[in-house]
Design a protein around this motif. Structure first.
Motif, mmCIF file in Angstrom:
data_model
loop_
_atom_site.group_PDB
_atom_site.id
_atom_site.type_symbol
_atom_site.label_atom_id
_atom_site.label_comp_id
_atom_site.label_asym_id
_atom_site.label_seq_id
_atom_site.Cartn_x
_atom_site.Cartn_y
_atom_site.Cartn_z
ATOM 1 N N ILE A 67 0.967 -11.438 -3.128
ATOM 2 C CA ILE A 67 1.380 -9.850 -3.138
ATOM 3 C C ILE A 67 0.348 -9.140 -3.948
ATOM 4 N N LEU A 68 -0.319 -8.152 -3.346
ATOM 5 C CA LEU A 68 -1.402 -7.433 -3.878
ATOM 6 C C LEU A 68 -1.313 -5.917 -3.607
ATOM 7 N N ILE A 69 -1.242 -5.140 -4.727
ATOM 8 C CA ILE A 69 -1.394 -3.887 -4.573
ATOM 9 C C ILE A 69 -2.679 -3.173 -4.491
ATOM 10 N N THR A 70 -2.798 -2.537 -3.812
ATOM 11 C CA THR A 70 -4.251 -1.950 -3.643
ATOM 12 C C THR A 70 -4.225 -0.314 -2.865
ATOM 13 N N HIS A 71 -5.415 0.322 -3.137
ATOM 14 C CA HIS A 71 -5.605 1.453 -2.451
ATOM 15 C C HIS A 71 -6.931 1.298 -1.309
ATOM 16 N N VAL A 76 0.722 -1.145 -0.168
ATOM 17 C CA VAL A 76 0.031 0.078 -0.074
ATOM 18 C C VAL A 76 0.910 1.312 0.035
ATOM 19 N N GLY A 77 0.526 2.463 -0.379
ATOM 20 C CA GLY A 77 1.001 3.526 -0.321
ATOM 21 C C GLY A 77 0.257 4.468 -1.442
ATOM 22 N N GLU A 78 0.600 5.850 -1.148
ATOM 23 C CA GLU A 78 0.081 6.724 -2.055
ATOM 24 C C GLU A 78 0.417 6.687 -3.664
ATOM 25 N N ASN A 79 -0.384 7.288 -4.505
ATOM 26 C CA ASN A 79 0.299 7.290 -5.820
ATOM 27 C C ASN A 79 1.826 7.757 -6.004
ATOM 28 N N ILE A 121 4.103 -17.958 -6.250
ATOM 29 C CA ILE A 121 3.741 -16.700 -6.033
ATOM 30 C C ILE A 121 2.998 -15.787 -7.017
ATOM 31 N N LEU A 122 2.198 -15.071 -6.444
ATOM 32 C CA LEU A 122 1.171 -14.423 -7.468
ATOM 33 C C LEU A 122 1.268 -12.990 -7.116
ATOM 34 N N PHE A 123 1.700 -12.106 -8.029
ATOM 35 C CA PHE A 123 1.674 -10.705 -7.880
ATOM 36 C C PHE A 123 0.452 -10.026 -8.273
ATOM 37 N N LEU A 124 -0.189 -9.359 -7.943
ATOM 38 C CA LEU A 124 -1.586 -8.760 -8.555
ATOM 39 C C LEU A 124 -1.493 -7.065 -8.362
ATOM 40 N N ASP A 125 -1.437 -6.482 -9.475
ATOM 41 C CA ASP A 125 -1.449 -4.854 -9.324
ATOM 42 C C ASP A 125 -2.963 -4.432 -9.435
ATOM 43 N N GLU A 126 -3.355 -3.931 -8.383
ATOM 44 C CA GLU A 126 -4.640 -3.597 -8.306
ATOM 45 C C GLU A 126 -5.600 -4.413 -9.241
ATOM 46 N N PRO A 127 -5.880 -5.662 -8.909
ATOM 47 C CA PRO A 127 -6.591 -6.502 -9.726
ATOM 48 C C PRO A 127 -8.040 -6.270 -9.749
ATOM 49 N N LEU A 128 -8.716 -5.334 -8.842
ATOM 50 C CA LEU A 128 -9.911 -5.239 -8.919
ATOM 51 C C LEU A 128 -10.325 -3.842 -9.392
ATOM 52 N N SER A 129 -9.369 -3.211 -9.958
ATOM 53 C CA SER A 129 -9.677 -1.677 -10.270
ATOM 54 C C SER A 129 -10.810 -1.623 -11.289
#
Lengths: 270, 252
Positions: free
Chosen positions: B187-191, B44-47, B154-162
């Motif tokens: 590992i999932l990137i999200t806001h 997590v983190g800002e843009n 390992i699965l990397f997901l960059d904002e998969p629900l956007s």
């Protein structure tokens, strides 16, 4: 005529295949850039008395390698670099020409193509080039498709993206020069760009687009040669115009197919 | 920055003081973090804080200038990694169908293609459609299906629900939890802090302000309980004044 038909068909096959990847990557302009820049190699060949096409192939391979190298750098605009190569090559060619005494009719055959100038030796070279290209496509096909979609994905999948990239750029450059005798520097890009551009308007999958590309490229060149023979037109422009006509027809068909009336009549019931 | 002793048994990925420079700009500076094995780790983190850069460095897509990244396998086999980017701009002229895409990415036969699409609730009637005919949410599901079918460790997901609607979001979350239970590290990137506070096993926070001002570290290593994650949520609206707080909440 026999040699011309065989040579044209071989060139159509390989340039059509390269077009499958160059057109979606928005690298169509590269065909014009490389072909025009290679004129410098032809001019040097004519000046020093060697085989002009070999000089052109050497120069094209170097340019292809250079463009492949910079293609991943997002801060460098590819179309501008290709334009610079084109201007540099053409200017170099014209300046070099001033050092060649007398009238050089060969230059015009390289500019506009001279299908009757194709000899059996050229066919053997083209045949070898076609076999090597087809083998490389067979080995690199998956990587080329995936890198065309998303370069990062190929790295995650452990594919050798760089090998595929250099094959595509250098292979396209060499194949273009291989076709200079047929269509000339000015029109050779037609065989790379138009068959796939037309096929992608009609095809409903990548596989069907590849098959259609081959049909359009081979049929376009062979019928173009016959038209030029029957009506006594120059061969390169006859093939070029025929391919443009095929593109217009494909675009018209795609437009009609996208109309709601057509869709409602042909959409499967699922 | 304090040096940490990592455990290759407990952690599947370890980044030690990595520095990443992109377009002549330092995005990550001496950053360290770890991803626990079989965890659902949120990034997590800002843009603009470097979340995608960190993921792409872990994946080997971007090179790091300094530091070390280790991916530990429990056996001697190579760790299989999957990656679903935030979005892929499919070239419009490449008339690739859904079935063709799955075949090229995963080398699947028809039956496996059907199964992987069913897993993410992707309509099988779209199998012959070209990818350009799909909506953003459908493409996201397709990318996920392709990666799942490769059976990653390992699965990397960059904002998969956007780009996914509410129903699809719920379904994809269920799929993510299901594969996590099967032993996949995610590992999932999200806001979405709500999602972080509900599902996270581990959180890696990136703070732009901290990176810019201190220039030493930008990632905090956390092993947070859900309560602590909620505390992070409370302070994020004002990160300028509280960045130290949410960058270094550790082992609470």
């Amino acid at each position: 005529m026999q040699r011309a038909l065989v040579g044209a068909a071989l060139l159509a096959v390989i340039l059509g295949l390269f077009g499958v990847f160059m057109v979606p990557r928005k690298l169509s302009f590269m065909a014009d850039g490389i072909a025009h820049a290679s004129l410098f190699g032809i001019a040097v060949g004519l000046l020093v008395g060697g085989m002009p096409l070999l000089w052109a192939i050497g120069l094209a391979a170097i340019l292809g390698c250079f463009l492949a190298k910079i293609s991943d750098n997002e801060s460098i605009p590819m179309d501008a670099v290709i334009g610079i190569c084109l201007v540099g090559g053409m200017s170099g060619a014209l300046i070099t020409m001033t050092f060649i005494p007398g009238y050089k009719p060969e230059l015009f055959s390289y500019l506009f193509g001279s299908i009757l100038g194709i000899e059996w030796g050229d066919i053997y070279i083209l045949g070898t080039l076609t076999v090597v290209t087809l083998v490389m496509f067979k080995l690199q096909w998956r990587t080329l498709v995936i890198t065309t979609i998303h370069n990062d994905l190929s790295k995650v999948l452990g594919l050798k993206a760089n090998t595929a990239k250099y094959f595509l750029f250098i292979g396209t450059s060499i194949a273009l020069i291989g076709g200079v005798k047929l269509l000339g520097v000015i029109l050779i890009s037609a065989l790379l760009v138009i068959p796939y551009s037309s096929a992608s308007l009609i095809g409903k999958s990548l596989k069907s687009c590849v098959i259609l590309t081959q049909i359009i490229a081979v049929a376009g060149t062979i019928v173009g040669i016959f038209i030029s023979y029957i009506f006594d037109f120059p061969t390169g422009p006859a093939i070029g115009l025929l391919l443009v006509a095929i593109y217009i027809l494909s675009a018209t068909y795609a437009k009609i197919r996208s109309q709601p009336i057509w869709k409602s009549q042909h959409t499967p019931s699922d | 920055m304090t040096s940490k002793v990592f455990s290759s048994q407990a952690n599947i990925i370890e980044c030690e003081e990595i520095t990443v420079i992109r377009d002549n700009k330092e995005i990550l500076c001496a950053a360290s973090c770890c991803v626990p094995r079989n965890s659902l780790t949120f990034l997590v983190g800002e843009n603009g804080t470097g979340k995608t850069t960190l993921v792409q460095t872990m994946l080997g897509i971007l090179p790091q200038r300094e530091g070390k990244i280790s991916v530990h396998s429990l056996n001697r086999e190579k760790v299989n990694i999957g990656y679903v980017p935030q979005s892929i701009e499919f070239p419009k002229q490449l008339q690739l169908t859904v079935a063709e895409y799955l075949r090229y990415v995963s080398n699947l036969d028809t039956e496996d293609i059907h199964n992987s699409l069913k897993t993410v609730d992707f309509p099988l009637s779209h199998l012959r459609k070209t990818i350009n005919q799909l909506s953003g949410g459908q493409r996201q599901k397709l990318l996920l299906a392709a990666e799942l079918s490769r059976k990653p460790d390992i699965l990397f997901l960059d904002e998969p629900l956007s780009n996914v609607d509410d129903t699809g979001e719920k379904h994809i979350l269920d799929v993510i939890l299901e594969i996590k239970n099967k032993g996949v590290t995610i590992i999932l990137i999200t806001h979405d802090w709500q999602m972080v506070s509900t599902y996270a096993d581990h959180v890696i926070c990136l703070n732009k302000n901290f990176l810019c001002e201190q220039g030493t570290s930008c990632i905090c290593k956390n092993s947070l309980s859900k309560v602590n994650i909620k505390q992070i949520q409370k302070i994020t609206p004002d990160p300028l004044n509280t960045h130290d707080g949410y960058c270094y909440i550790e082992n609470v």
